[in-house]
Enzyme design. Structure first.
Site, short mmCIF file in Angstrom:
data_model
loop_
_atom_site.label_atom_id
_atom_site.label_comp_id
_atom_site.label_asym_id
_atom_site.label_seq_id
_atom_site.Cartn_x
_atom_site.Cartn_y
_atom_site.Cartn_z
CG HIS A 157 -1.58 1.32 1.49
ND1 HIS A 157 -2.59 1.83 0.70
CD2 HIS A 157 -1.36 2.26 2.45
CE1 HIS A 157 -2.96 3.02 1.16
NE2 HIS A 157 -2.22 3.31 2.22
CG ASP A 177 6.47 18.04 -26.45
OD1 ASP A 177 6.70 17.60 -25.31
OD2 ASP A 177 5.75 17.46 -27.28
CD1 TRP A 188 6.23 3.45 4.21
CD2 TRP A 188 7.41 4.23 2.47
NE1 TRP A 188 6.62 4.72 4.51
CE2 TRP A 188 7.35 5.24 3.45
CE3 TRP A 188 8.10 4.50 1.28
CZ2 TRP A 188 7.96 6.49 3.29
CZ3 TRP A 188 8.70 5.74 1.13
CH2 TRP A 188 8.63 6.72 2.12
CB SER A 206 10.62 6.37 -14.13
OG SER A 206 9.54 7.23 -14.34
CB SER A 207 11.89 9.76 -10.26
OG SER A 207 10.71 9.16 -9.84
CG HIS A 237 12.18 14.86 5.81
ND1 HIS A 237 11.12 14.46 6.59
CD2 HIS A 237 11.99 16.16 5.57
CE1 HIS A 237 10.35 15.50 6.82
NE2 HIS A 237 10.85 16.54 6.23
CD GLU A 268 9.29 10.25 -2.39
OE1 GLU A 268 10.29 10.49 -3.09
OE2 GLU A 268 8.17 10.00 -2.87
CE1 TYR A 280 8.14 19.76 3.54
CE2 TYR A 280 9.95 18.32 4.12
CZ TYR A 280 8.92 19.15 4.50
OH TYR A 280 8.67 19.36 5.81
CB SER A 301 0.48 28.36 -5.73
OG SER A 301 0.98 27.97 -4.47
CG HIS A 314 12.33 14.58 11.62
ND1 HIS A 314 12.19 15.81 11.02
CD2 HIS A 314 11.72 13.71 10.79
CE1 HIS A 314 11.52 15.68 9.89
NE2 HIS A 314 11.22 14.42 9.73
CG HIS A 315 11.70 10.25 9.38
ND1 HIS A 315 10.37 10.19 9.03
CD2 HIS A 315 12.20 11.33 8.72
CE1 HIS A 315 10.08 11.17 8.18
NE2 HIS A 315 11.18 11.88 7.98
CB THR A 356 5.49 24.90 6.42
OG1 THR A 356 6.72 24.22 6.28
CG2 THR A 356 4.38 24.05 5.86
CE LYS A 407 4.53 26.97 -0.65
NZ LYS A 407 5.56 27.21 -1.65
NE ARG A 444 3.80 3.29 10.73
CZ ARG A 444 4.66 3.93 9.93
NH1 ARG A 444 5.63 4.65 10.44
NH2 ARG A 444 4.54 3.87 8.63
#
Lengths: 530, 378
Positions: A81, A110, A146, A173-174, A257, A259, A261, A272, A306-307, A332, A335, A454
């Site tokens: 998932h 293009d 994950w 790909s990315s 991390h 990722e 963002y 925006s 921090h993870h 943040t 924004k 979890r």
């Protein structure tokens, strides 16, 4: 914005000979709009697959005890998932938006590397296939979460190897997509389209693309080390051979991390565009939005641990990562304040895209607040790996990004297809999604605070009520997304013809300089902006 | 109008849900568990302090937004202003949050420093995470030398819905960790296979247990009682089924427990000279199997292939003794099969090997003797 209208835009077709028809059109296409469409449909298909897995998870958690799946399969569900939603659904969706929108927004014909663009997309179905095939290998898909933490990954079957290769493909790909986006934005802007005149969506993607180029190779390295630990006798993550399982976590989160963002920034970009359009007022603080986005991107590289507050870092480490993390609240916050200030004294209307944008603002801000709570190392140690964290990241990046994606689809669909969606059904889709998603995830904060870990298939009795509510919400949210599918398909097939300017407040080039629907090829000659 | 009806339905649903939630929240466990240590209490107040702050900011920001949603509408013919910059305001809402962060950082830093200070303990206990149980070794202080494992004691029947669930469902173990009240306990964490995490919510103590490394944390429980937690790092199939239970007792009760425990350990030590019969060894082996093997290989011996292979009818199990002995004692690389030589005694290993070779359809008729296990240890 004064500009000379480009009337060649819709001369379109024909210039490039006859494109193949049928399936070959899609396989061989180098057109940014076709590829954008492919990305968007692919990501929605993956969203349904990942969503079905979420339904299995919520079904098992509806009641304490083991009812529907065994713990092993449950772990495979949570792992897949996460991977499918992050890499298969959310990221490709925003690349789809980038493909459609960036060339039109900057007045380019293009993407810079049209053939590579085709390849960036067509790698994805193979990666997705590897992930799905892993379920049918001996031992099934990996059941490691994950985050693919070592050394549990060493115990998995061949499904783990397929997942590693899938991550490699997704990364390629990315990276190719990002190189394309960076080159397009830096080189193909129409004359007069200075960087600081670009729509903010292009800015958020420019910064995101740099994040991707920097972060994806790190993930590729982490999973490759896992692969060699599994099969080639290395011991990167095994203390018995001089390695360290925590090293994996450092490498993973150095990718992980940014990722977050990579997912959030393009969502900011969509919001925006949508909020000013329906406020009929220019975006407040454009320059500070650009600086805030850049600041978030830079900070995202120095907060990874921090993870990992519970791995046992020295006190100096805990403090450094705590301070750096809380700092992210500043850009943040800027924004969020800017979006609210854009609405302030505007002339607001609430068509479906705007509803989803405001919904995003609400979900994202709530997730930001719990992020502030979690940034405090002492509090995080209590909440780490509980449902509080699950609720937090679903608010801030999962559902937040999904709402931004919906805002974008409803916003640009009339421009892309020349047809309107059904506004009433769109509103139903919004309200059902907004209510059910909060039922699903808000109560998970309570379960987490009360102590529910979890990634468990079964739980102590005191968490039963929260889990029941959350599951009911999840089923409702899942069903509501089928309504979205119906809305989009019926709009494309038989929707009302969209007016030339579907939203009078939208003022980027695709709205002001191109007809509705946009022709297959646009901006053969660049528009001239003064 | 259909759109209006959507909005009305939504408002109605929100109202009903709001009421339902506020009622539920009062009736249920919805906040951090009551604190039993100073650190947990500090974490609570820090959490409440930040929540208060966040609520104020939330009301402020969304107050502005909803006022705007209400008042600055096109259908109320509100004309859009066209300003889009204000340096003063933008500077203010950058600097004020910074100041707020500094204000939060001060108390947060104090708690972090206290949390990391595991020096000068009265009692040191090493906890080892296994797939899927905890091992406790009392290393220093009163009770030094006590050592036991702690396994989930909730019956399989409750988990699989064949029996009603007890009040401590999934939060009960066969042997609880016991500590004296008011004493500083340093926990050294490590693991034998993959990463686990040792967590007691009421103590505010959570520490990953990392294979090959020793990490530490500490707590000083201020109230007697039984406190329960769970493993919080995904550690494979039975991750949800390895709870942690700590019983905090008075100093006297603790001394009594230490005495009983030491006596029991001495009594339980198997007489190496004892001559075992097949039935005795099988009966003992069944207990060992139930505590260590059943999660993967199942009571039926059928396993859950292919990840967890069957033992019933397995050629390996019934082949020459040395083959199954090797696997059970040294584990199987890159699988969840642990090396039990370090976890079980000679008698226990011999018993469980004998049991698996003579149970279900397996009928070797021979037994594995403790002496043979001892010889294989080298």
């Amino acid at each position: 914005m004064s500009a000379v209208l480009d009337t060649h835009g819709h001369a379109g077709h024909g210039d490039h000979g006859h494109p193949p028809s049928g399936i070959m059109r899609w396989i061989t296409t180098t057109n940014h709009k076709d590829i954008g469409t492919l990305y968007l449909w692919f990501s929605f298909a993956m969203f349904l697959v990942g969503g079905a897995m979420a339904m299995v998870i919520r079904l098992e958690l509806f009641s304490p005890g083991l009812q529907w799946v065994n713990p092993d399969f449950f772990n495979q569900m949570t792992t897949m998932h996460g991977l499918i939603m992050v890499f298969g659904a959310i990221m490709p969706a925003f690349v789809g938006f980038a493909n459609w929108q960036i060339p039109m927004m900057i007045g380019a014909p293009d993407m810079a590397f049209a053939r590579m663009n085709n390849w960036s997309f067509w790698i994805l179905p193979f990666a997705a296939a590897l992930l799905v095939i892993s379920f049918f290998t001996p031992g099934g898909a990996p059941g490691v979460g994950w985050t693919l933490y070592a050394p549990l990954t060493v115990q998995m079957g061949i499904g783990m190897d397929l997942t590693i290769f899938a991550v490699h493909l997704l990364g390629m790909s990315s990276i190719m997509g990002s190189i394309n986006i960076i080159t397009t934005i830096l080189n193909l802007r129409a004359p007069g389209m200075t960087l600081m005149r670009m729509p903010l969506f292009c800015w958020t993607w420019l910064i995101t693309a740099y994040l991707l180029v920097a972060a994806m190779p790190v993930l590729a390295g982490a999973v490759t080390m896992t692969l060699t630990d599994r099969h080639f006798g290395t011991t990167f993550f095994n203390a018995a051979g001089g390695g360290d399982p925590v090293l994996y976590q450092h490498i993973f989160w150095f990718f992980g991390h940014p990722e977050v963002y990579i997912i959030a920034l393009p969502a900011f970009g969509v919001i925006s565009q949508v909020i000013p359009a329906f406020s009929r007022k220019p975006l407040f603080g454009y320059a500070s939005m650009v600086y805030a986005t850049s600041a978030i991107a830079i900070l995202s590289f120095i907060v990874w641990a921090h993870h990992m507050y519970t791995v046992g870092m020295p006190v100096q480490g805990q403090l450094f990562f705590m301070y750096a993390t809380t700092l992210i609240a500043v850009p943040t916050g800027v924004k969020v304040f800017n979006w609210v200030a854009t609405m302030w004294k505007g002339s607001l209307s609430f068509e479906t895209p705007m509803l989803f944008a405001v919904g995003f603002l609400f979900l994202f801000t709530l997730g930001g607040f719990t992020g502030l709570v979690l940034s405090l190392a002492a509090v995080d140690i209590q909440l780490h790996d509980t449902y509080y964290v699950v609720a937090h990241f679903h608010y801030v990046m999962a559902i937040g990004a999904v709402f931004a994606g919906y805002a974008g689809v409803y916003f640009w669909l009339p421009k892309w297809t020349g047809r309107m969606y059904n506004e009433t059904l769109g509103k139903w889709h919004f309200w059902l999604s907004a209510i059910f998603v909060n039922i699903t995830f808000f109560v998970q904060h309570f379960a987490g605070l009360a102590g529910m870990p979890r990634r468990i298939p079964d739980y102590p009795l005191m968490f039963e009520t929260w889990n029941k509510i959350s599951s009911l919400g999840a089923f409702g949210f899942g069903l509501a997304q089928l309504l979205f599918l119906y809305i989009i398909v019926s709009a494309i097939r038989s929707g009302e013809k969209a007016p030339e300017r579907p939203w009078e407040g939208a003022d980027s080039l695709e709205w002001t300089h191109l007809p509705t629907p946009v022709p297959h090829h646009s901006f053969h000659t660049p528009p001239v902006l003064k | 109008m259909a759109t209006g009806s959507a909005r009305r339905t939504a408002a109605w649903a929100l109202g009903v849900l709001g009421t339902a939630f506020s009622g539920l929240a009062l009736a249920l466990e919805w906040n951090l568990q009551p604190a039993v240590t100073r650190i947990a209490a500090d974490v609570h107040s820090l959490h409440e302090y930040v929540m208060l702050l966040v609520t104020v900011i939330f009301v402020g920001v969304f107050g502005f937004m909803f006022y705007s949603v209400f008042a600055h509408r096109k259908d109320k013919r509100h004309a859009a202003a066209q300003w889009h910059e204000n340096t003063t305001v933008e500077l203010l809402w950058t600097i004020i949050p910074l100041i707020i962060l500094v204000i939060i950082a001060w108390p947060a830093t104090k708690v972090v420093i206290a949390q990391k200070d595991a020096t000068h303990p009265d009692l040191t206990i090493k906890v080892t995470g296994y797939q899927w149980k905890w091992g406790y070794d009392y290393l220093r202080g009163e009770g030094e030398g006590i050592s036991f494992t702690s396994v989930l004691s909730t019956p399989r029947d409750q988990i699989e819905g064949r029996a009603p669930k007890g009040p401590n469902y999934l939060l009960e173990v066969d042997q609880e960790m016991v500590v004296p009240v008011g004493k500083k306990v340093r926990m050294l964490t490590t693991a034998a296979d993959v990463i686990h995490a040792w967590w007691i919510p009421a103590f505010g103590t959570k520490q990953d247990a990392i294979p090959g490394f020793i990490r530490d944390t500490h707590f000083r429980a201020e109230k007697t009682g039984v406190y329960r937690g769970q493993c919080t790092e995904l550690c494979g199939k039975e991750h949800g089924f390895m709870p942690i239970v700590v019983r905090v007792v008075t100093a006297d009760e603790y001394s009594k427990w230490v005495g009983e425990r030491k006596q029991a350990m001495a009594a339980a030590a198997d007489d190496p000279a004892k001559a075992w019969t097949l039935d005795e060894l099988k009966a003992r082996g069944e207990k060992v199997y139930a505590a260590n093997c059943v999660a993967c290989h199942q009571a039926s011996g059928k396993g859950t292939p292919p990840a967890f292979p069957p033992l019933d009818g397995s050629k390996l199990v019934t082949s020459a003794k040395s083959a199954p002995m090797d696997i059970v004692m040294n584990g199987k690389d890159k699988t969840a099969m642990a090396a039990f030589a370090k976890q079980l005694s000679d008698v226990e290993l011999a018993a469980v090997l004998t049991f698996t070779r003579n149970n279900w359809g397996n009928k070797t008729g021979d037994f594995v003797l403790p002496a043979e296990v001892k010889a294989a240890r080298k």
